[in-house]
Design a protein around this motif. Sequence first.
Motif, PDB file in Angstrom:
ATOM      1  N   LYS A   1       0.684  -1.063   0.112  1.00 58.52           N
ATOM      2  CA  LYS A   1      -0.048   0.138  -0.031  1.00 58.52           C
ATOM      3  C   LYS A   1       0.324   1.015   0.019  1.00 58.52           C
ATOM      4  O   LYS A   1       0.958   1.992  -1.237  1.00 58.52           O
ATOM      5  CB  LYS A   1      -0.774   0.456   1.867  1.00 58.52           C
ATOM      6  CG  LYS A   1      -1.609  -1.132   0.547  1.00 58.52           C
ATOM      7  CD  LYS A   1      -3.541  -0.459   2.127  1.00 58.52           C
ATOM      8  CE  LYS A   1      -3.845  -2.049   1.597  1.00 58.52           C
ATOM      9  NZ  LYS A   1      -4.113  -3.007   2.373  1.00 58.52           N
TER      10      LYS A   1
ATOM     11  N   ILE B   1       3.970  13.166 -14.672  1.00 55.74           N
ATOM     12  CA  ILE B   1       3.107  12.177 -15.645  1.00 55.74           C
ATOM     13  C   ILE B   1       2.397  13.533 -16.707  1.00 55.74           C
ATOM     14  O   ILE B   1       3.087  13.350 -17.720  1.00 55.74           O
ATOM     15  CB  ILE B   1       2.288  11.881 -15.700  1.00 55.74           C
ATOM     16  CG1 ILE B   1       3.603  10.354 -14.495  1.00 55.74           C
ATOM     17  CG2 ILE B   1       1.707  10.500 -16.912  1.00 55.74           C
ATOM     18  CD1 ILE B   1       4.374   9.494 -15.607  1.00 55.74           C
ATOM     19  N   PHE B   2       1.364  14.352 -16.236  1.00 61.22           N
ATOM     20  CA  PHE B   2       0.519  14.818 -17.028  1.00 61.22           C
ATOM     21  C   PHE B   2       1.820  16.358 -17.600  1.00 61.22           C
ATOM     22  O   PHE B   2       1.441  16.791 -18.335  1.00 61.22           O
ATOM     23  CB  PHE B   2      -0.408  15.762 -16.359  1.00 61.22           C
ATOM     24  CG  PHE B   2      -1.212  15.346 -16.060  1.00 61.22           C
ATOM     25  CD1 PHE B   2      -1.576  13.954 -16.481  1.00 61.22           C
ATOM     26  CD2 PHE B   2      -2.733  15.560 -14.728  1.00 61.22           C
ATOM     27  CE1 PHE B   2      -2.748  13.694 -15.972  1.00 61.22           C
ATOM     28  CE2 PHE B   2      -3.172  15.083 -14.937  1.00 61.22           C
ATOM     29  CZ  PHE B   2      -3.510  13.658 -15.194  1.00 61.22           C
TER      30      PHE B   2
ATOM     31  N   LEU C   1       5.796  16.926 -24.360  1.00 58.87           N
ATOM     32  CA  LEU C   1       5.052  16.390 -25.977  1.00 58.87           C
ATOM     33  C   LEU C   1       4.129  16.409 -26.868  1.00 58.87           C
ATOM     34  O   LEU C   1       4.617  17.694 -27.580  1.00 58.87           O
ATOM     35  CB  LEU C   1       4.643  14.273 -25.442  1.00 58.87           C
ATOM     36  CG  LEU C   1       6.101  13.506 -24.745  1.00 58.87           C
ATOM     37  CD1 LEU C   1       5.292  12.055 -23.867  1.00 58.87           C
ATOM     38  CD2 LEU C   1       7.416  13.865 -25.358  1.00 58.87           C
ATOM     39  N   LEU C   2       3.248  17.461 -25.708  1.00 61.25           N
ATOM     40  CA  LEU C   2       2.364  18.584 -27.022  1.00 61.25           C
ATOM     41  C   LEU C   2       3.012  19.321 -27.688  1.00 61.25           C
ATOM     42  O   LEU C   2       2.723  19.996 -28.334  1.00 61.25           O
ATOM     43  CB  LEU C   2       1.332  18.241 -25.811  1.00 61.25           C
ATOM     44  CG  LEU C   2       0.052  17.249 -25.805  1.00 61.25           C
ATOM     45  CD1 LEU C   2      -1.219  18.279 -25.261  1.00 61.25           C
ATOM     46  CD2 LEU C   2       0.072  16.539 -27.085  1.00 61.25           C
TER      47      LEU C   2
ATOM     48  N   LEU D   1       3.366   1.707  -1.472  1.00 58.35           N
ATOM     49  CA  LEU D   1       4.131   1.741  -2.928  1.00 58.35           C
ATOM     50  C   LEU D   1       3.334   2.098  -3.867  1.00 58.35           C
ATOM     51  O   LEU D   1       3.363   3.432  -3.960  1.00 58.35           O
ATOM     52  CB  LEU D   1       5.104   0.327  -3.051  1.00 58.35           C
ATOM     53  CG  LEU D   1       5.369   0.484  -4.181  1.00 58.35           C
ATOM     54  CD1 LEU D   1       7.309   0.988  -3.651  1.00 58.35           C
ATOM     55  CD2 LEU D   1       5.872  -0.879  -4.820  1.00 58.35           C
ATOM     56  N   ILE D   2       2.166   1.768  -3.766  1.00 56.62           N
ATOM     57  CA  ILE D   2       1.436   2.670  -3.962  1.00 56.62           C
ATOM     58  C   ILE D   2       0.952   3.910  -4.248  1.00 56.62           C
ATOM     59  O   ILE D   2       1.040   4.697  -5.002  1.00 56.62           O
ATOM     60  CB  ILE D   2      -0.166   1.759  -3.871  1.00 56.62           C
ATOM     61  CG1 ILE D   2       0.622   0.405  -4.718  1.00 56.62           C
ATOM     62  CG2 ILE D   2      -1.395   2.447  -4.892  1.00 56.62           C
ATOM     63  CD1 ILE D   2       0.632   0.123  -6.138  1.00 56.62           C
TER      64      ILE D   2
ATOM     65  N   LYS E   1       5.758  20.212 -28.201  1.00 56.68           N
ATOM     66  CA  LYS E   1       7.181  19.515 -29.083  1.00 56.68           C
ATOM     67  C   LYS E   1       6.061  19.318 -30.249  1.00 56.68           C
ATOM     68  O   LYS E   1       6.515  19.378 -31.493  1.00 56.68           O
ATOM     69  CB  LYS E   1       7.489  18.478 -29.179  1.00 56.68           C
ATOM     70  CG  LYS E   1       8.592  18.070 -29.089  1.00 56.68           C
ATOM     71  CD  LYS E   1       9.456  16.718 -28.836  1.00 56.68           C
ATOM     72  CE  LYS E   1       9.358  16.035 -30.216  1.00 56.68           C
ATOM     73  NZ  LYS E   1      10.623  14.490 -29.804  1.00 56.68           N
TER      74      LYS E   1
ATOM     75  N   VAL F   1       3.625   6.490  -5.393  1.00 61.45           N
ATOM     76  CA  VAL F   1       3.629   6.727  -6.543  1.00 61.45           C
ATOM     77  C   VAL F   1       2.185   7.957  -7.408  1.00 61.45           C
ATOM     78  O   VAL F   1       2.474   7.836  -8.213  1.00 61.45           O
ATOM     79  CB  VAL F   1       2.936   5.359  -7.271  1.00 61.45           C
ATOM     80  CG1 VAL F   1       3.691   5.566  -8.713  1.00 61.45           C
ATOM     81  CG2 VAL F   1       3.778   4.269  -6.813  1.00 61.45           C
ATOM     82  N   ILE F   2       1.271   7.736  -5.932  1.00 60.65           N
ATOM     83  CA  ILE F   2      -0.005   8.195  -6.669  1.00 60.65           C
ATOM     84  C   ILE F   2       0.231   9.568  -7.422  1.00 60.65           C
ATOM     85  O   ILE F   2      -0.085   9.884  -8.321  1.00 60.65           O
ATOM     86  CB  ILE F   2      -1.063   8.470  -5.794  1.00 60.65           C
ATOM     87  CG1 ILE F   2      -2.115   7.119  -5.758  1.00 60.65           C
ATOM     88  CG2 ILE F   2      -1.902   9.896  -6.262  1.00 60.65           C
ATOM     89  CD1 ILE F   2      -2.751   6.757  -4.513  1.00 60.65           C
TER      90      ILE F   2
ATOM     91  N   LEU G   1       4.914  15.841 -18.334  1.00 59.13           N
ATOM     92  CA  LEU G   1       5.821  15.246 -19.577  1.00 59.13           C
ATOM     93  C   LEU G   1       4.731  15.017 -20.791  1.00 59.13           C
ATOM     94  O   LEU G   1       5.379  15.773 -21.818  1.00 59.13           O
ATOM     95  CB  LEU G   1       6.110  13.967 -19.155  1.00 59.13           C
ATOM     96  CG  LEU G   1       7.332  13.127 -19.751  1.00 59.13           C
ATOM     97  CD1 LEU G   1       8.400  14.075 -19.725  1.00 59.13           C
ATOM     98  CD2 LEU G   1       6.929  11.602 -19.248  1.00 59.13           C
ATOM     99  N   VAL G   2       3.744  14.793 -20.688  1.00 62.12           N
ATOM    100  CA  VAL G   2       2.750  14.875 -21.314  1.00 62.12           C
ATOM    101  C   VAL G   2       2.653  16.594 -22.213  1.00 62.12           C
ATOM    102  O   VAL G   2       2.578  16.504 -23.713  1.00 62.12           O
ATOM    103  CB  VAL G   2       1.277  13.761 -21.256  1.00 62.12           C
ATOM    104  CG1 VAL G   2       0.056  14.214 -22.231  1.00 62.12           C
ATOM    105  CG2 VAL G   2       0.987  12.949 -20.827  1.00 62.12           C
TER     106      VAL G   2
ATOM    107  N   GLU H   1       2.780  10.515  -8.982  1.00 60.33           N
ATOM    108  CA  GLU H   1       3.663  11.093 -10.125  1.00 60.33           C
ATOM    109  C   GLU H   1       2.956  11.630 -11.216  1.00 60.33           C
ATOM    110  O   GLU H   1       3.272  11.971 -11.916  1.00 60.33           O
ATOM    111  CB  GLU H   1       3.541   9.262 -10.511  1.00 60.33           C
ATOM    112  CG  GLU H   1       4.865   8.956  -9.450  1.00 60.33           C
ATOM    113  CD  GLU H   1       6.189   8.580  -9.976  1.00 60.33           C
ATOM    114  OE1 GLU H   1       7.643   9.355  -9.895  1.00 60.33           O
ATOM    115  OE2 GLU H   1       6.337   7.714 -11.191  1.00 60.33           O
ATOM    116  N   THR H   2       1.585  10.891 -11.144  1.00 64.12           N
ATOM    117  CA  THR H   2       0.788  11.586 -12.358  1.00 64.12           C
ATOM    118  C   THR H   2       0.603  13.222 -12.322  1.00 64.12           C
ATOM    119  O   THR H   2       0.660  13.590 -13.761  1.00 64.12           O
ATOM    120  CB  THR H   2      -0.673  11.791 -11.655  1.00 64.12           C
ATOM    121  OG1 THR H   2      -1.467  10.306 -10.995  1.00 64.12           O
ATOM    122  CG2 THR H   2      -1.932  11.660 -12.634  1.00 64.12           C
TER     123      THR H   2
END
Lengths: 650, 77
Positions: free
Chosen positions: B54, B67-68, B74-75, B56-57, B77, B60-61, B70-71, B63-64
Amino acid sequence: MLEPKQMSRAVIVGHKSIFEETVDALHKANLFQIEDFNEDESGLRIGRPFENVDEVSKKLIKIRSIASLLGVKDVVSKKQDKKSVLSALDDTLNKLDAELDVKAEQKSKLEAELKEIDSLKKELIPFANISLDFDLYHGYEHLSVFSGYVKEDVGAAVSRITSSYEIFYDAKESTMVLFVTKDKAAEVADLLAGFAFRELRIPNISGMPSESLSRITSKESGLLKQVEAIDAEIESLKDKYAEFILASNEVLSIEAQKSETPLKVATSDSTFIIDGWVPEEDYAELERIVKAATNGRAFVSKQEMTKKDQKIVPIEYNNSKMTAPFQEIMDLYARPTYKELDPTALLFISFPLFYGMILGDIGYALILLAMAIGIKKAISSDAIKPLMNILIYCQISTLIFGVLYGEFLGFPLASLHTEHGVTEGLIKGFETVNLLASPVGDEMITFPVHRTHLVMTMIIATALVGFIHINIGYLLGFINENRKHGISAAIFEKGSWFVIEIGLILAILGYAAVLPSVTTILGVVVFLIGLVMLLKGEGIKGPIELPSLLSNSLSYTRIIAVGLSSIYIASTVNLIAFEMIWEPGTPIGGTTIFAIIVFLLGHGLNTALSIIAPGLHSLRLQYVEFFGKFYEGGGRKYDPFGYIRKYTEE
Amino acid sequence: MVTETITAMDPSGLKAIGAGIAVGLTGLASALAERDIGSAAIGAMAENESLFGKGLILTVIPETIVIFGLVVALLIK
């Protein structure tokens, strides 16, 4: 497959004269989970442990203390016969205990001696460079002796007080020994105080310090050797007795477990009642075993499962051997409850799928596959095996996506067409095939899919995958809710989400002029209906969760984002190794070796990251986005009364 | 005489800066959130080792967020 095993509540009743036989049979069968009995008004009492419990637990404690003293670890060994273990137990245990006692005593004696030597050594070292027999330090009538640390040579200062003195000074250790006549002792002491004099105890031995030092050092090394020898003997004892210790620990643990069983069971003066759980499919087997062990004198009966029982019934997974490893992932979160769907079989598909979509590289898949198979072969631990099986499934999926993406350790396998021209791939002559124009971002979908050049399309595609995954979650939620609270609760709580989604899709399609503009209005109406249903189903909490529909779908774009980061790390390593350090085609030399080292280290690092990042993110998508839609969990683990024998057999 | 020099910014450079800011700031945000969760998770694990999964999870939460970022990068670019 999607449900935990059906359980039955069973009660076993019999006369006390067959109590031990019944417990014995149940323990051997390893099927029946005994429910602890709490004393109540019924007049039944908790039973007394069987007679041998004291003796067994005494021996068990001894065995376990010996095991921890010797550091006995689990080993793979041949199963021994229980009877021969039991018959040899007392003698071997006493012998082992006596042997260990002797060794431990010898060792503690030696260690005490070593300690003594150590403190003597500490006293001796300051005097090591002063060649003066220790006998000369004391026994004077008219002389005072000062011995200890001092800041600097005090000879000159003392000579101003008296001429009748003798001083030995060792500048290296700042130790000094000073002899003066008694009448001047007080004055000299005052003087020494000014030089930060600190008295040292004179070791209670005779002879020259340096000689004594070398003598006790050699004695110390002799003692250390003896301690080592005893340690080696203890180690050999461990090797010799490890199997015995493990086997007898097991036999005794089983005996202790059995002897203490009556503490969980309701008894009256002459009867016992064992209450507990058995998987439905094993009920007949349980009945047969108990009957056989007691000649039919114990009575087994099935109980009706009440509403209250459903909350406490232990849960046993009911999965095929193939999907069973994913139970570990379920257990990490929580076991399902009795009325709930068990999503293990779905994890079997979606977890490796997402993992593969994120990593998608033939090279890493092969490395990790070899690693997983190797570890599975080398380590026989029950905890490691399912994890390695999961890793193997994931790598198979990674391999498939690796072929689809055409990637090998960050190198594209096929040629790459960009506006700056054509870059040849790792396989010469493997041309990228254009399939169709992507509806988004002015991109061309190709085979193999070059993720780095299809970012927009991939982002949309992964969000769509997420949308589907989430809806499967809502569907499961609908089924769960229907089983727990009936169809109307299911429709309002979970079904409303589908209505909202349909409304949104219609509105968007209408707005984007894919469908006639009337659908926009229709979509809004459907959306509002869904919203009202959701309000009725979940109250104000529902609309608050509405934005999560978007954020959860977008969360799946991590599949491409994490994947790209892994590609970029890999291709950076390749770039550094093969273009910056060593240009392929140039003569092989020192730089080649350096390039290879960089290549290996870089990809080693990325391999480690390739387990952690895709694994964790795939897991998170299951736990947070997927489970959030339907899963509650919190079931109790089914833990049958019995023991899986590893070292002994009946 | 007054001369006027026109300095044109290269759009691709600005894009790169934008992408960098997107990833950098969201990375910091994730890190701040994960720091607290991580230390709490380790504390919980010290009490009860079975909470590892639990913890660990939960770690990671956040991290979203990155990630957004990063997305978005990427957009751009």
